[in-house]
Motif scaffolding. Structure first.
Motif, PDB file in Angstrom:
ATOM      1  N   LEU A   1     -42.720   4.004 -23.135  1.00  0.00           N
ATOM      2  CA  LEU A   1     -43.139   2.872 -23.959  1.00  0.00           C
ATOM      3  C   LEU A   1     -43.449   3.403 -25.347  1.00  0.00           C
ATOM      4  CD1 LEU A   1     -45.533  -0.022 -22.980  1.00  0.00           C
ATOM      5  CD2 LEU A   1     -45.712   1.074 -25.209  1.00  0.00           C
ATOM      6  N   HIS A   2     -42.791   2.849 -26.366  1.00  0.00           N
ATOM      7  CA  HIS A   2     -43.010   3.379 -27.715  1.00  0.00           C
ATOM      8  C   HIS A   2     -42.691   2.329 -28.772  1.00  0.00           C
ATOM      9  CE1 HIS A   2     -38.631   3.881 -28.230  1.00  0.00           C
ATOM     10  NE2 HIS A   2     -38.637   4.297 -26.977  1.00  0.00           N
ATOM     11  N   THR A   3     -43.352   2.468 -29.892  1.00  0.00           N
ATOM     12  CA  THR A   3     -43.025   1.645 -31.055  1.00  0.00           C
ATOM     13  C   THR A   3     -41.873   2.294 -31.809  1.00  0.00           C
ATOM     14  OG1 THR A   3     -44.707   2.837 -32.326  1.00  0.00           O
ATOM     15  CG2 THR A   3     -45.379   0.776 -31.286  1.00  0.00           C
ATOM     16  N   ASP A   4     -41.422   1.663 -32.866  1.00  0.00           N
ATOM     17  CA  ASP A   4     -40.332   2.179 -33.691  1.00  0.00           C
ATOM     18  C   ASP A   4     -40.880   3.290 -34.582  1.00  0.00           C
ATOM     19  OD1 ASP A   4     -38.229   2.684 -35.385  1.00  0.00           O
ATOM     20  OD2 ASP A   4     -38.151   0.672 -36.260  1.00  0.00           O
ATOM     21  N   ALA A   5     -40.549   4.536 -34.258  1.00  0.00           N
ATOM     22  CA  ALA A   5     -41.127   5.678 -34.963  1.00  0.00           C
ATOM     23  C   ALA A   5     -40.794   5.674 -36.447  1.00  0.00           C
ATOM     24  CB  ALA A   5     -40.645   6.978 -34.323  1.00  0.00           C
TER      25      ALA A   5
ATOM     26  N   ALA B   1     -46.959   2.510 -38.103  1.00  0.00           N
ATOM     27  CA  ALA B   1     -48.019   3.127 -38.900  1.00  0.00           C
ATOM     28  C   ALA B   1     -49.356   2.608 -38.401  1.00  0.00           C
ATOM     29  CB  ALA B   1     -47.859   2.792 -40.388  1.00  0.00           C
ATOM     30  N   MET B   2     -50.408   3.362 -38.670  1.00  0.00           N
ATOM     31  CA  MET B   2     -51.727   2.969 -38.214  1.00  0.00           C
ATOM     32  C   MET B   2     -52.166   1.636 -38.817  1.00  0.00           C
ATOM     33  SD  MET B   2     -55.282   5.158 -38.318  1.00  0.00           S
ATOM     34  CE  MET B   2     -55.589   4.860 -40.065  1.00  0.00           C
ATOM     35  N   THR B   3     -51.616   1.293 -39.969  1.00  0.00           N
ATOM     36  CA  THR B   3     -52.045   0.076 -40.662  1.00  0.00           C
ATOM     37  C   THR B   3     -51.004  -1.039 -40.588  1.00  0.00           C
ATOM     38  OG1 THR B   3     -51.217   1.008 -42.737  1.00  0.00           O
ATOM     39  CG2 THR B   3     -53.555   1.313 -42.246  1.00  0.00           C
ATOM     40  N   LYS B   4     -50.154  -1.004 -39.542  1.00  0.00           N
ATOM     41  CA  LYS B   4     -49.159  -2.055 -39.345  1.00  0.00           C
ATOM     42  C   LYS B   4     -49.292  -2.664 -37.952  1.00  0.00           C
ATOM     43  CE  LYS B   4     -45.251  -0.456 -42.217  1.00  0.00           C
ATOM     44  NZ  LYS B   4     -43.820  -0.052 -42.133  1.00  0.00           N
ATOM     45  N   VAL B   5     -49.131  -3.978 -37.879  1.00  0.00           N
ATOM     46  CA  VAL B   5     -48.911  -4.627 -36.591  1.00  0.00           C
ATOM     47  C   VAL B   5     -47.495  -4.284 -36.137  1.00  0.00           C
ATOM     48  CG1 VAL B   5     -48.698  -6.850 -35.405  1.00  0.00           C
ATOM     49  CG2 VAL B   5     -50.489  -6.520 -37.133  1.00  0.00           C
ATOM     50  N   ALA B   6     -47.330  -3.843 -34.872  1.00  0.00           N
ATOM     51  CA  ALA B   6     -46.021  -3.407 -34.399  1.00  0.00           C
ATOM     52  C   ALA B   6     -45.067  -4.583 -34.261  1.00  0.00           C
ATOM     53  CB  ALA B   6     -46.162  -2.699 -33.059  1.00  0.00           C
ATOM     54  N   GLY B   7     -43.942  -4.500 -34.956  1.00  0.00           N
ATOM     55  CA  GLY B   7     -42.940  -5.557 -34.867  1.00  0.00           C
ATOM     56  C   GLY B   7     -41.905  -5.317 -33.794  1.00  0.00           C
ATOM     57  N   GLU B   8     -41.866  -4.096 -33.242  1.00  0.00           N
ATOM     58  CA  GLU B   8     -40.881  -3.795 -32.188  1.00  0.00           C
ATOM     59  C   GLU B   8     -41.444  -2.743 -31.239  1.00  0.00           C
ATOM     60  OE1 GLU B   8     -36.454  -3.410 -32.898  1.00  0.00           O
ATOM     61  OE2 GLU B   8     -36.913  -1.329 -32.343  1.00  0.00           O
ATOM     62  N   VAL B   9     -41.231  -2.953 -29.960  1.00  0.00           N
ATOM     63  CA  VAL B   9     -41.625  -2.003 -28.920  1.00  0.00           C
ATOM     64  C   VAL B   9     -40.485  -1.899 -27.917  1.00  0.00           C
ATOM     65  CG1 VAL B   9     -43.166  -1.620 -26.958  1.00  0.00           C
ATOM     66  CG2 VAL B   9     -44.117  -2.333 -29.143  1.00  0.00           C
ATOM     67  N   CYS B  10     -40.210  -0.685 -27.466  1.00  0.00           N
ATOM     68  CA  CYS B  10     -39.197  -0.453 -26.438  1.00  0.00           C
ATOM     69  C   CYS B  10     -39.860   0.186 -25.218  1.00  0.00           C
ATOM     70  CB  CYS B  10     -38.085   0.457 -26.952  1.00  0.00           C
ATOM     71  SG  CYS B  10     -37.148  -0.241 -28.335  1.00  0.00           S
ATOM     72  N   PHE B  11     -39.428  -0.207 -24.030  1.00  0.00           N
ATOM     73  CA  PHE B  11     -39.953   0.439 -22.829  1.00  0.00           C
ATOM     74  C   PHE B  11     -38.951   0.335 -21.696  1.00  0.00           C
ATOM     75  CE2 PHE B  11     -41.509  -3.940 -22.557  1.00  0.00           C
ATOM     76  CZ  PHE B  11     -41.385  -4.275 -21.206  1.00  0.00           C
ATOM     77  N   SER B  12     -39.178   1.151 -20.670  1.00  0.00           N
ATOM     78  CA  SER B  12     -38.341   1.138 -19.479  1.00  0.00           C
ATOM     79  C   SER B  12     -39.136   0.543 -18.317  1.00  0.00           C
ATOM     80  CB  SER B  12     -37.891   2.554 -19.118  1.00  0.00           C
ATOM     81  OG  SER B  12     -39.015   3.366 -18.798  1.00  0.00           O
ATOM     82  N   LEU B  13     -38.415   0.038 -17.316  1.00  0.00           N
ATOM     83  CA  LEU B  13     -39.071  -0.572 -16.165  1.00  0.00           C
ATOM     84  C   LEU B  13     -38.317  -0.236 -14.886  1.00  0.00           C
ATOM     85  CD1 LEU B  13     -41.221  -2.551 -14.981  1.00  0.00           C
ATOM     86  CD2 LEU B  13     -39.525  -4.376 -15.324  1.00  0.00           C
ATOM     87  N   ASP B  14     -39.061   0.205 -13.882  1.00  0.00           N
ATOM     88  CA  ASP B  14     -38.537   0.411 -12.527  1.00  0.00           C
ATOM     89  C   ASP B  14     -39.449  -0.357 -11.584  1.00  0.00           C
ATOM     90  OD1 ASP B  14     -38.748   1.735  -9.813  1.00  0.00           O
ATOM     91  OD2 ASP B  14     -37.130   2.963 -10.591  1.00  0.00           O
TER      92      ASP B  14
END
Length: 429
Positions: A286-290, A294-307
């Motif tokens: 699970l990670h945001t767009d590297a 940034a610490m001062t941004k609301v995350a606009g995209e997140v990617c993750f895997s699911l099993d």
């Protein structure tokens, strides 16, 4: 070969086999060690290639017949007296996750070779062929698709799987197979190397992957079943990148939506446990767009895997519907979009009841404590079950789980599994 279970392997033969086992594990560990921790044998990579080459050479030295297929699975065979008799297969995989342990997968191949080594030393010729299969690319962490080697051997690998890219190199599965000397064009044609109708049974020895045997103080588990699963390797949640101080009512926070998804699945799991039903889910990544977080941004995209996995096909289907329902609700509540991406799946598999009973009896006759054990993990034996081949599973007590450098299978426990496996082979005639 006599079907009399009283055929005994001499202590000197077993001692020699134990020495071989220790050496085989040691050589593989030292030559596939990860510079950070544990061992790394990437699917269709250098470490996996070493393990296959090394064990094929050892099998040749034992006098076994050695072949490989277009996917580069290894087959090491003690020929039988009757060329028309169906074969018995023993196998597992030789790849590993990154920074994994030395026993996950490899134990099954080593167990088979140790058993055949003892049969050879006693001059025992089986009725039909007994083949140890070193399977390629079982660990879906690399190409994010399940059971590559075993499905390829049985002509069940999808064309789409050949275009999956390895997570570290970004080269396709087809490219990696070709680079290692295999033939992806044969696999694309769907031509099976193995005929399920010619296989009497498939047996897999594996370390336990949850410490159930450790907890019970029992060295061996008689496998009962393998869970089915569905997977989404690359789920993307898209919201809106915004200032850190944005009030909650204006936010479309992708990370909050992803976190709520995980929390709701965990709550679902708790409800299933409370109802006495088995399932499991894992968000392994699970990670945001590297490039944009940034610490001062609301995350606009997140990617993750699911099993998500369970032991009944209807339960797997029900869980899939539950996941889709959670996604629909969160899209409305959080103002985000879930893109599930590519889906993969694996079948539920049940060990043959007669094999379970035979292994239990053979362990008891030796005074070896055992217990029935449903595996929490996926195994290549499931693909053979799906193809109509009766399958059996033997699990070896192992501390600290698997998929980490701290696997702690005791060689004495492992040799008990080899003893039971050898007795079972002797009983097959």
């Amino acid at each position: 070969m006599s079907s009399d279970r009283r055929v005994a392997i001499e202590p000197s033969t077993r001692s020699a086999a134990r020495e071989q086992v220790v050496r085989w594990f040691s050589v593989m560990a030292s030559n596939t060690a990860d510079p950070v921790a544990g061992i790394t044998r990437p699917s269709y990579g250098e470490g996996e290639q070493f393990a296959h080459t090394f064990l094929r050479e050892e099998a040749t030295a034992l006098g076994l017949r050695v072949t490989e297929d277009a996917a580069l699975n290894s087959y090491m065979t003690l020929p039988g007296r009757d060329s028309e008799a169906p074969a018995i297969m023993i196998g597992s995989h030789l790849d590993s996750v990154a920074q994994g342990g030395n026993f996950d997968g490899a134990a099954g191949v080593v167990a088979g070779l140790a058993a055949l080594s003892m049969l050879r030393r006693h001059g025992i010729s089986p009725r039909g062929d007994i083949t140890v299969m070193g399977v390629r690319a079982e660990e879906s962490a690399w190409f994010q698709t399940s059971y590559i080697g075993s499905r390829a051997a049985l002509g069940r690998l999808s064309p789409e799987a050949l275009q999956c890219r390895r997570v570290d190199t970004q080269a396709t599965l087809a490219e990696h197979i070709r680079q290692c000397g295999g033939d992806p064009d044969v696999l694309l044609a769907g031509q099976p190397f193995l005929d399920p109708g010619r296989i009497r049974a498939f047996m897999e020895v594996h370390i336990e992957q949850a410490p159930s045997l450790v907890e019970a103080g029992v060295p061996l588990g008689i496998g009962t079943s393998i869970p089915g699963n569905f997977r989404y390797p690359e789920i993307t949640v898209t919201g809106e990148t915004a200032h850190v101080g944005l009030p909650r009512r204006f936010r479309r926070d992708a990370l909050v939506a992803a976190a709520r998804f995980v929390a709701q699945l965990d709550a679902l799991w708790q409800r299933w446990e409370d109802a006495g039903k088995d399932m499991a889910f894992t968000v392994g990544r699970l990670h945001t767009d590297a490039a944009n977080d940034a610490m001062t941004k609301v995350a606009g995209e997140v990617c993750f895997s699911l099993d998500v996995r369970a032991y009944d096909a209807a339960d797997v289907a029900r869980l899939h519907e539950d996941v889709l329902g959670i996604v629909a609700t969160l899209q409305d509540e959080c103002g985000v979009r879930f893109e599930l991406g590519r889906q993969t799946q694996a079948p539920v598999a049940t060990a043959a009841s007669d094999i379970q009973a035979a292994l239990t009896d053979l362990a008891r006759s030796r005074g070896i404590a055992s217990m029935p054990l449903a595996s929490p993990a996926s195994h290549d034996a499931a693909v053979f079950h799906e193809a109509g081949v009766p399958m059996g599973l033997l699990f070896v007590r192992n501390h600290h789980g698997s998929h980490n450098p701290h696997e702690a299978m005791d060689i004495d426990d492992f040799m008990l599994a080899v003893d039971v496996l050898t007795d079972w082979l002797l009983a097959q005639g």
